[in-house]
Design an enzyme around this catalytic site. Structure first.
Site, PDB file in Angstrom:
ATOM      1  CE  LYS A 184      -4.565   0.718   0.502  1.00  0.00           C
ATOM      2  NZ  LYS A 184      -5.691  -0.192   0.187  1.00  0.00           N
TER       3      LYS A 184
HETATM    4  P1  NAD Z   1     -13.060   7.483  -2.685  1.00  0.00           P
HETATM    5  O1  NAD Z   1     -11.994   8.472  -2.558  1.00  0.00           O
HETATM    6  O2  NAD Z   1     -13.609   7.149  -4.034  1.00  0.00           O
HETATM    7  O3  NAD Z   1     -14.302   7.910  -1.750  1.00  0.00           O
HETATM    8  C1  NAD Z   1     -14.156   8.172  -0.393  1.00  0.00           C
HETATM    9  C2  NAD Z   1     -15.483   8.634   0.175  1.00  0.00           C
HETATM   10  O4  NAD Z   1     -15.346   8.744   1.588  1.00  0.00           O
HETATM   11  C3  NAD Z   1     -15.947  10.000  -0.320  1.00  0.00           C
HETATM   12  O5  NAD Z   1     -17.344   9.998  -0.487  1.00  0.00           O
HETATM   13  C4  NAD Z   1     -15.566  10.929   0.840  1.00  0.00           C
HETATM   14  O6  NAD Z   1     -16.396  12.078   0.925  1.00  0.00           O
HETATM   15  C5  NAD Z   1     -15.795  10.017   2.020  1.00  0.00           C
HETATM   16  N1  NAD Z   1     -15.049  10.444   3.207  1.00  0.00           N
HETATM   17  C6  NAD Z   1     -13.745  10.829   3.289  1.00  0.00           C
HETATM   18  N2  NAD Z   1     -13.451  11.217   4.541  1.00  0.00           N
HETATM   19  C7  NAD Z   1     -14.582  11.055   5.272  1.00  0.00           C
HETATM   20  C8  NAD Z   1     -14.918  11.277   6.625  1.00  0.00           C
HETATM   21  N3  NAD Z   1     -14.015  11.737   7.496  1.00  0.00           N
HETATM   22  N4  NAD Z   1     -16.183  11.016   7.028  1.00  0.00           N
HETATM   23  C9  NAD Z   1     -17.107  10.553   6.164  1.00  0.00           C
HETATM   24  N5  NAD Z   1     -16.849  10.310   4.862  1.00  0.00           N
HETATM   25  C10 NAD Z   1     -15.598  10.554   4.424  1.00  0.00           C
HETATM   26  O7  NAD Z   1     -12.508   6.143  -1.976  1.00  0.00           O
HETATM   27  P2  NAD Z   1     -12.902   4.623  -2.271  1.00  0.00           P
HETATM   28  O8  NAD Z   1     -11.981   4.081  -3.309  1.00  0.00           O
HETATM   29  O9  NAD Z   1     -14.361   4.500  -2.433  1.00  0.00           O
HETATM   30  O10 NAD Z   1     -12.459   3.931  -0.898  1.00  0.00           O
HETATM   31  C11 NAD Z   1     -13.293   3.954   0.261  1.00  0.00           C
HETATM   32  C12 NAD Z   1     -12.816   2.893   1.246  1.00  0.00           C
HETATM   33  O11 NAD Z   1     -12.851   1.606   0.635  1.00  0.00           O
HETATM   34  C13 NAD Z   1     -11.379   3.091   1.743  1.00  0.00           C
HETATM   35  O12 NAD Z   1     -11.303   2.637   3.077  1.00  0.00           O
HETATM   36  C14 NAD Z   1     -10.594   2.162   0.829  1.00  0.00           C
HETATM   37  O13 NAD Z   1      -9.369   1.787   1.402  1.00  0.00           O
HETATM   38  C15 NAD Z   1     -11.569   1.013   0.723  1.00  0.00           C
HETATM   39  N6  NAD Z   1     -11.358   0.155  -0.447  1.00  0.00           N
HETATM   40  C16 NAD Z   1     -11.372   0.666  -1.712  1.00  0.00           C
HETATM   41  C17 NAD Z   1     -11.221  -0.191  -2.783  1.00  0.00           C
HETATM   42  C18 NAD Z   1     -11.313   0.308  -4.203  1.00  0.00           C
HETATM   43  O14 NAD Z   1     -11.334  -0.543  -5.114  1.00  0.00           O
HETATM   44  N7  NAD Z   1     -11.425   1.597  -4.469  1.00  0.00           N
HETATM   45  C19 NAD Z   1     -11.002  -1.565  -2.570  1.00  0.00           C
HETATM   46  C20 NAD Z   1     -10.992  -2.050  -1.274  1.00  0.00           C
HETATM   47  C21 NAD Z   1     -11.182  -1.184  -0.214  1.00  0.00           C
END
Ligand code: NAD
Length: 516
Positions: A184
């Site tokens: 990561k």
């Molecule tokens: P992203 O950047 O597309 O979206 C993040 C979202 O979280 C946004 O809507 C943002 O407004 C919100 N957010 C940020 N800070 C916040 C807070 N303090 N309180 C409330 N909401 C908040 O990110 P993503 O890719 O959707 O990832 C989200 C989660 O899923 C992360 O924990 C990431 O590690 C995990 N994840 C993502 C993937 C992937 O394929 N993108 C895969 C596995 C896990």
């Protein structure tokens, strides 16, 4: 002798509690339960490599808006007629980037470095300077295959956090049976405070520095919070530009646009994987998602796709919390309309706030909305013990990485709230990343139904094994075989998931042996 006794009574120092040590609590518990080989344990306790490096970039000139009070000193400043308005790029924080020759040929009235735009606001012109950003890549373990894990662009990142997230990837790739390890990384940056070209330059420089540490068979990044397919395209270009074997390098990153070697179904894969787990959770009870309700934190990649799929399965979204606020509608929020609101170019913060089909509520009330499912899909550590006490749901399905603290986990168990832990729930993303990587290697292109069929099979098979481990129900069915993994007693689902991961990783070490 007396001295020796005194020496022996000195208590061992308590290790400092960090995000990493907290995340590893479950590792130690599962390792104890299965009697994990001592040397394998040492191999997994700390990452293989921890890289910290710096990226510099030259920023562009900016217009920084004055507060109404500050602007009063410039009340007689005439508006500048901008000739090339397309060169002005408005950021989420209200600042404006001057791209190219945005003000060239304009009739600029400037006083003490300030100017007024046709929107009526007064701005201070701040010349672009060079800035340094801190960057990271943690490579946790590669026993089962190349390091694999996302790139995060966020203000609040640290080596400690990336260590925890990289270790999570090691467990997740083992659980989803893809031949990868865990990694990561990312940059300490608020991407919403920078313009498109600035982010491009920062990303290219980041990859320039990262290049010597990674490779399509060594370490393969993907999108995470604050990054997306566009960032992956830049990383791919920077890695492969000018190389003879350029097309053989497509697998250097996953999560690319399908037009440049990405996989069908990758963008929605993490949300789709969570939905498959939730579907299977209810199917086992003889139920489905029709009429079920859910609350959602985070409306980015995982949250928005997850919500759209759950809605298609018949579930109703009641409330959404994102970085800017919370919305609620007891009759249900239309996910398609909410997506259109968030993607509207005028919605600079891309926030759910201001959506016409729901009312604004406080974040503290969000956690108390009565629903069947809570889907955290934002950042880690959001479900604290206090939040866990207040939740009015029956199931937490972790779309985000590490959203529940260990204390909160205990509270949820005590309250009988079911849990689908992150390392299985959100494994859909890395699973389809693997499909993308194979397609790149073979120069193939799979259809979306084919990708989703494989994903469904993989998610449900491994989720069923975890459920069996948790209930100590050793069995073989048409879809899965949990006999090699059950440990003779019941454990909570998070521990069960970790047991599955550790047994699969341990097998690699024990069968291959150790290089000396
Ligand atoms: P992203 O950047 O597309 O979206 C993040 C979202 O979280 C946004 O809507 C943002 O407004 C919100 N957010 C940020 N800070 C916040 C807070 N303090 N309180 C409330 N909401 C908040 O990110 P993503 O890719 O959707 O990832 C989200 C989660 O899923 C992360 O924990 C990431 O590690 C995990 N994840 C993502 C993937 C992937 O394929 N993108 C895969 C596995 C896990």
């Amino acid at each position: 002798m007396a001295n020796e006794e005194n020496f022996m009574r000195v208590p061992a120092p308590t290790p400092k509690r960090t995000v990493y040590t907290e995340a590893m609590e479950i590792f130690h518990r599962a390792a104890d339960l299965i009697g994990l080989d001592k040397r394998v344990r040492l191999e997994l306790e700390e990452p293989d490599y921890e890289h910290i490096f710096y990226v510099t970039a030259k920023l562009k000139d900016r217009l920084v808006p004055l507060t109404p009070e500050q602007a009063r000193d410039f009340s007689d400043l005439q508006p500048t007629q901008v000739r090339n308005p397309e060169g002005l790029e408005r950021l989420a924080d209200g600042k404006i980037i001057l791209n190219g020759r945005a003000l060239l040929g304009s009739d600029v009235s400037i006083r003490r470095g300030h100017l007024r735009l046709p929107d009526g606001h007064v701005y201070q012109l701040v010349p672009g300077e060079s800035q340094r950003f801190k960057a990271y890549r943690v490579q946790h373990n590669q026993a089962r295959g190349p390091y694999k894990g996302g790139i995060r662009y966020h203000r609040e990142v640290s080596l400690d956090l990336f260590k925890a997230l990289a270790a999570e990837m090691t467990w997740k790739t083992a659980i989803s049976e893809v031949p990868f390890g865990g990694g990561k990384g990312g940059i300490q940056i608020d991407p919403r405070a920078y313009g498109r070209e600035e982010l491009e330059n920062i990303t290219l420089r980041f990859m320039y520095k990262l290049k010597s540490m990674i490779g399509p068979n060594i370490d393969i990044p993907a999108p995470d919070v604050g990054t997306n397919g566009d960032i992956m395209a830049l990383m791919y270009r920077q890695y492969s530009d000018g190389e003879r074997d350029r097309h053989g390098m497509r697998g250097i990153v996953t999560g690319k646009d399908v037009r440049i070697g990405g996989s069908e179904g990758r963008a929605a894969a993490t949300g789709q994987g969570v939905a498959f787990c939730i579907e299977d959770y209810y199917a086992e009870k003889g139920e489905n998602l029709r009429g079920k309700s859910f609350i959602l934190q985070g409306f980015g990649n995982v949250g928005s796709h997850g919500a759209a799929i759950l809605q298609r399965m018949g579930a109703r979204l009641l409330a959404v919390n994102d970085a800017d606020g919370t919305i609620y509608n007891g009759d249900g929020i239309d996910v398609t309309a909410l997506l259109a609101h968030v993607n509207d170019p005028k919605n600079l913060r891309r926030s759910v706030l201001g959506f016409a089909g729901a009312q604004k509520i406080d974040k503290k009330d969000f956690w108390e909305v009565q629903a069947d499912i809570c889907l955290p899909a934002a950042l880690g550590g959001e479900i604290t013990a206090d939040v866990a006490e207040r939740l009015k749901v029956k199931l937490v399905a972790e779309g985000a990485n590490g959203p529940t603290t260990p204390e909160a986990d205990r509270v949820l168990q005590k309250r009988g709230i079911d849990m689908i832990p992150d390392i299985i729930a959100n494994a859909g993303g890395v699973t389809v990343s693997y499909y993308e990587w194979i397609q790149n290697k073979r120069m193939e292109r799979w259809s979306e139904p084919e990708v989703n069929q494989r994903l469904e099979h993989a998610m449900k098979r491994n989720y069923r094994i975890i459920r069996d481990i948790s209930r100590n129900q050793s069995r073989r069915s048409d879809t899965h075989d949990s006999r090699p993994f059950c440990i003779g007693k019941e454990v909570d689902p998070r521990c069960a998931a970790m047991i599955l991961a550790l047994k699969r990783i341990e097998a690699h070490y024990l069968l291959e042996g150790f290089s000396q």
